[in-house]
Structures are given as structure tokens and as C-alpha cells.
Design an enzyme around this catalytic site. Structure first.
Site, short mmCIF file in Angstrom:
data_model
loop_
_atom_site.label_atom_id
_atom_site.label_comp_id
_atom_site.label_asym_id
_atom_site.label_seq_id
_atom_site.Cartn_x
_atom_site.Cartn_y
_atom_site.Cartn_z
N HIS A 1 103.65 10.93 62.41
CA HIS A 1 103.39 10.48 60.98
C HIS A 1 104.02 9.18 60.83
O HIS A 1 105.07 8.87 61.31
CB HIS A 1 103.82 11.50 59.99
CG HIS A 1 103.41 12.72 59.90
ND1 HIS A 1 104.04 14.01 59.92
CD2 HIS A 1 101.94 13.14 60.06
CE1 HIS A 1 103.38 14.89 59.95
NE2 HIS A 1 101.76 14.58 60.15
N GLU B 1 107.25 8.38 59.10
CA GLU B 1 108.48 9.35 59.96
C GLU B 1 108.94 8.38 61.12
O GLU B 1 108.70 9.02 62.21
CB GLU B 1 108.14 10.52 60.20
CG GLU B 1 107.91 11.49 58.86
CD GLU B 1 107.41 12.71 59.06
OE1 GLU B 1 107.11 13.16 60.09
OE2 GLU B 1 106.52 13.25 58.05
N ARG C 1 97.00 17.20 62.02
CA ARG C 1 96.08 18.35 61.36
C ARG C 1 94.57 18.02 62.14
O ARG C 1 93.62 18.38 61.62
CB ARG C 1 95.83 17.89 60.01
CG ARG C 1 96.82 18.15 59.19
CD ARG C 1 97.47 19.47 59.04
NE ARG C 1 98.59 19.56 58.16
CZ ARG C 1 99.84 18.95 58.25
NH1 ARG C 1 100.11 18.55 59.31
NH2 ARG C 1 100.91 19.18 57.43
N HIS D 1 109.84 14.76 63.92
CA HIS D 1 109.47 14.32 62.52
C HIS D 1 110.52 14.10 61.64
O HIS D 1 111.89 14.25 62.18
CB HIS D 1 108.79 15.73 62.01
CG HIS D 1 107.21 15.92 62.66
ND1 HIS D 1 106.12 15.67 62.18
CD2 HIS D 1 107.32 16.31 64.02
CE1 HIS D 1 105.18 15.91 63.20
NE2 HIS D 1 105.60 16.43 64.19
N GLU E 1 112.22 18.81 62.96
CA GLU E 1 112.63 17.95 61.79
C GLU E 1 113.96 17.41 61.83
O GLU E 1 115.11 18.19 61.82
CB GLU E 1 112.42 18.40 60.25
CG GLU E 1 111.21 19.35 60.26
CD GLU E 1 109.98 18.37 60.10
OE1 GLU E 1 110.33 17.11 59.76
OE2 GLU E 1 108.84 18.67 60.14
#
Length: 501
Positions: A134, A137, A196, A235, A317
Site C-alpha cells: 500500500h 505504508e 484486493r 504493512h 503489520e
């Protein structure tokens, strides 16, 4: 008229929600979707809406200014490319760089490979790290350069660095989404969330290859060329190790386990427990979570890796703040360093490893390896027929090797804390057909011996038979020697070795 005013009030309420959303962080793996609204409004409400749009525009400008300020100290895409090439020049003996494709805007997706024999096929497991999936990030891209440089600086000095470089092919993609990073937003240049964009197991989404993003296509093509044993994506926005499944069949939130749930929990716990404070999480027990239990997503890269590429992937994460100040990066690196190293090393320090041979001349076989009771199969490599199967330590397993045209074989092992090596020698299936031989053919040994005697009169026939026996025995010794020579080599870490013949 009352209906019209109701619609206008609804419009203002909707716009106010959109403005307010700018000040709230979105969840790490997910994101908020917006809808379009159209309709006619009177002048009074047009003026109100215009003022609201101007406020929203100002807020967006402030938001972008904030991101620009936060980006100070982070590498730009050009800086990142220079850093990757500089690393390769400095550590050329244990690294190479290559591109797996380009982003929408044409930015190369650079990969660093670290190994004692970079770019060469070996019977060793491969691991990949991917950062910056992303665009907003960016911590992962910074940490992955820290990881590469640490391995270079500590090779032949630190046992963990030496273990990884000598026994694993580590591939590092610092930025999967350079366009999103440049634009300071989650999606790529087409504003598509790359996490996605992969084919999904539950719903017919992303099935059309023509609609996939170039970054997604690059990842999928990459995994067709290299068989990765395991991987992780980095992430931001939370502090937890996430594992499959990421989605459920009915889009509801609950624990949805994949066939290798125990192994994934072991991998996630290994990362969390090696981290400075991830395992102390109050939100996630032990600092780990099943993706569907957290919140379901679809078209994610993690599940696709496991289903279609035979690769055990975690979604990590690594920072509660998606875009922390650059001054905090060294601290974030120190908190995650041991976790990253231990996760990579786990693909060689645990599980079962081995190769599969044919009993006729000892040639390698690209056989399938399965575990009784676990509905998941991996394939041995094409070049060396090596396999690397991650499993939870401390349990008993029945390992099965199968190959079309060969007899399947299995063995039971008790996997300890260290890795075990299990090699298989498969026998070809031999079938006899009556119609191959002429009818009335006398295939008895006496008849064949008589014909040989006729062809080789006297003692020559006996000598011929003896030579045939000697040649067959030599072939037997040669094929066994090929296999035994391999077994004498110390290819894997761990004292346990077994051969299934």
C-alpha cells in the site's frame, strides 16, 4: 419541495462524513469505499455544498501537506533505486538485483536476491519479503533495505546472517507500489488496492487477467519462475502477525482456518515472540490473528500465495502508525530485526526437507509431497527435485511421496525442534502386456539359452551371460552411488536424516 430539501440535507451529511474520514486512520489491510451521489438542488443548498467542497479541498491540501512533511527523511523512488544499486555494488559477492516488471507509471519493481550463490539454482529453499504493498505504508521499504545491509555487514560474522546467506535464497522487493508511494495514497496509479487484486478462492473476482494491475501481474509471473517456500509482506497501521485464511465463504467475520493452520500459527508466533512488544498486544492475543477473524478481505495476496504458488505467506503489520516520522525508523527496525531474521531462518531450521529420486539410474523426480491428515500438497523442484515442507515442531507426521508412473512411498517421522531430512527413492511401475509378445512364443529360460548357444557356440554363450550379469550389477551400483553420494553431502541443517527406499 420537502423531498428535495431532504435529499439536499442528505447530500450535506454525506459530504461531511467524507471530510471527517480524512482525519481517521483506516484499518491496516482494509479501506473505506465511497459512493457517488447525483441529483438536482436549489441555489441555497448549492451554495452550502460549494462551501463544503471548498472546505474539503482545503482539508485535502492540508492532508497532502502533512504527508509531504512526513515523507521527509524517507527515500523517494529514485533514492530507493540508487540505494538498491549501491547495495549490489557493495555486496556483489552475495547479491544480485533484477526487476520483475514495472508499475503503471513505468517504475521498475526492483528485487534484491541475497545468497552465497545468487542467481544459481540450488537445492535450497527460497524466501521473499515484499514491502510497500500500500502506497501510504512506506515503513516496509525502509526496513527491507536495513535487512539487506545488515546481512551484508554480518555475513561470516553473525551465525544467523551466515546461516541465511549460505542456506537460503532470500529475495527482497522493497516496493510493490512505488506509484502509490509517490502519490501518497493507498492504491496504485489507477487507485486500485493491490491487496484486493488477486484471484479469490471464494468469489469470482479478479478472474479476468486483462483487468489485473501490472504490479499484480508482475508478482504472479514472478512466482511462476521461482518456487518460494515462504514469504511475508510488510504493512502498517497495526502491530500483529496475520495468517490465512483472510476471507470466509459468507463474508462474515469469524475464525476460518486453512489446512496448515497449526503451521501458520507457529510461524506467526515465531515472528511475534521475537518482536520487541508485538506478543504483548491487548487487542490480539499473542500478537497474532487469523485474517478472517480480524476482518475478512477478498482478492488478497496472502491466500493466493498459499493456494496457487505453494508459498506460506504472512501479512505482517509492523507499525501502529502507517507513516511514522523518519526519525523513528531505526527504532522500528530494531523492534522487528530479530523477528524478520528468525522468520527467514525458519524455512531451513524447521520442517522437513529432502529430495526425490528414481530407483532407475537415480534421476531426480518432480514428485508431490503430502502429509497424511493435511489437505495440502507441495511439489519438489524441477531441477534438483528438492522439497521444503514447513510443519509445526513436536508432532508426528506421515510423509508421502507420489509421482505418476511410480509407486508411492511413505514414512513416519517425529519432528523435533530442528529440521529433518527425508529423501525418497521411488520405483517405477512395471507392467507386462501379453499382446507385446507373439502368440506361441516360448519365453522360457531354457529356450532362450538354447538360442544363445546356437548363436554363441561352446563356452562363448556362458561368457556372454556372465558379461550381462556383470553389466547389470554395475548399473545397479552406479545408480546407488548417485544417491548415496548425495546423502553423504551435508545439504540441510539438522542432524536427522532418513532415506525411504
Amino acid at each position: 419541495m420537502n423531498n428535495m430539501k431532504f435529499i439536499n440535507v442528505s447530500l450535506l451529511f454525506f459530504l461531511s462524513l467524507n471530510v471527517s474520514s480524512l482525519f481517521h486512520p483506516t484499518s491496516a489491510r482494509g479501506g473505506l469505499s465511497t459512493s457517488n451521489f447525483s441529483g438536482s438542488v436549489d441555489n441555497h443548498y448549492v451554495a452550502s455544498a460549494r462551501r463544503l467542497f471548498e472546505e474539503k479541498k482545503l482539508t485535502m491540501e492540508q492532508h497532502l501537506q502533512r504527508l509531504e512533511k512526513l515523507a521527509e527523511g524517507y527515500m523517494s523512488n529514485a533514492d530507493l533505486e540508487k540505494a538498491i544499486k549501491a547495495f549490489n555494488r557493495r555486496c556483489s559477492s552475495i547479491s544480485r538485483i533484477y526487476s520483475i516488471g514495472k508499475s503503471v507509471l513505468g517504475v521498475p519493481l526492483w528485487v534484491i536476491e541475497i545468497s552465497d550463490k545468487p542467481g544459481k539454482d540450488e537445492p535450497e529453499p527460497s524466501f521473499k519479503f515484499i514491502g510497500n504493498v500500500h502506497g501510504d505504508e512506506p515503513v516496509g521499504r525502509e526496513l527491507l533495505l536495513h535487512l539487506a545491509n545488515w546481512l551484508c555487514d554480518n555475513y561470516m560474522k553473525h551465525p544467523l546472517a551466515t546461516l541465511i546467506v549460505d542456506n537460503i535464497h532470500l529475495h527482497i522487493l522493497p516496493s510493490m507500489n512505488p506509484d502509490g508511494y509517490q502519490l501518497k495514497r493507498r492504491g496504485n496509479a489507477n487507485n486500485v488496492d493491490l491487496n484486493r487484486d488477486f484471484p479469490d478462492q471464494f468469489f469470482h473476482m479478479n478472474d479476468d487477467p486483462g483487468n489485473r494491475q501490472p504490479e499484480t501481474i508482475a508478482i504472479m509471473s514472478w512466482l511462476e519462475k521461482i518456487h518460494f517456500t515462504a514469504s511475508a509482506t510488510l504493512h502498517g497501521g497495526a502491530l500483529v502477525a496475520n495468517y490465512p485464511w483472510d476471507g470466509t465463504t459468507d463474508e462474515k467475520k469469524y475464525y476460518y482456518a486453512c489446512p496448515d493452520d497449526k503451521t501458520f500459527r507457529f510461524m506467526a508466533s515465531l515472528y511475534s515472540n521475537s518482536h520487541h512488544n508485538m506478543s504483548l498486544s491487548k487487542e490480539f492475543p499473542g500478537g497474532i490473528t487469523n485474517g478472517a477473524m480480524w476482518y475478512p478481505i477478498y482478492g488478497g495476496m496472502q491466500d493466493w500465495n498459499y493456494i496457487h504458488a505453494g508459498c506460506f505467506e504472512l501479512t505482517l503489520e509492523i507499525s501502529d502508525d502507517k507513516w511514522p516520522s523518519a526519525s523513528e525508523i531505526p527504532v522500528v527496525w530494531e523492534f522487528n530485526k530479530l523477528s524478520m531474521l528468525n522468520l527467514v531462518a525458519s524455512v531451513i531450521k524447521t520442517g522437513i526437507h529432502g529430495r526425490v529420486f528414481s530407483s532407475d539410474y537415480g534421476r531426480p523426480l518432480q514428485a508431490s509431497i503430502s502429509i497424511k491428515g493435511i489437505n495440502y500438497t507441495i511439489k519438489a523442484g524441477q531441477a534438483f527435485a528438492d522439497y521444503h515442507r514447513l510443519l509445526t515442531p513436536g508432532e508426528k507426521y506421515e510423509v508421502i511421496a507420489t509421482m505418476p508412473g511410480y509407486k508411492s512411498k511413505s514414512t513416519s517421522i517425529i519432528l523435533g525442534e530442528e529440521a529433518s531430512t527425508v529423501d525418497f527413492i521411488l520405483d517405477p511401475v512395471v507392467t507386462f502386456r501379453e499382446d507385446v509378445l507373439p502368440r506361441g512364443c516360448d519365453c522360457s529360460f531354457e529356450n532362450r539359452r538354447l538360442k544363445l548357444v546356437e548363436f554363441f557356440p561352446g563356452q562363448q554363450s556362458e561368457i556372454f551371460l556372465l558379461l550381462v550379469i556383470i553389466l547389470l550389477f554395475l548399473c545397479f551400483l552406479m545408480k546407488r552411488r548417485v544417491i548415496l553420494n548425495y546423502l553423504r553431502q551435508k545439504q540441510m541443517v539438522g542432524p536427522k536424516q532418513s532415506l525411504v527406499v
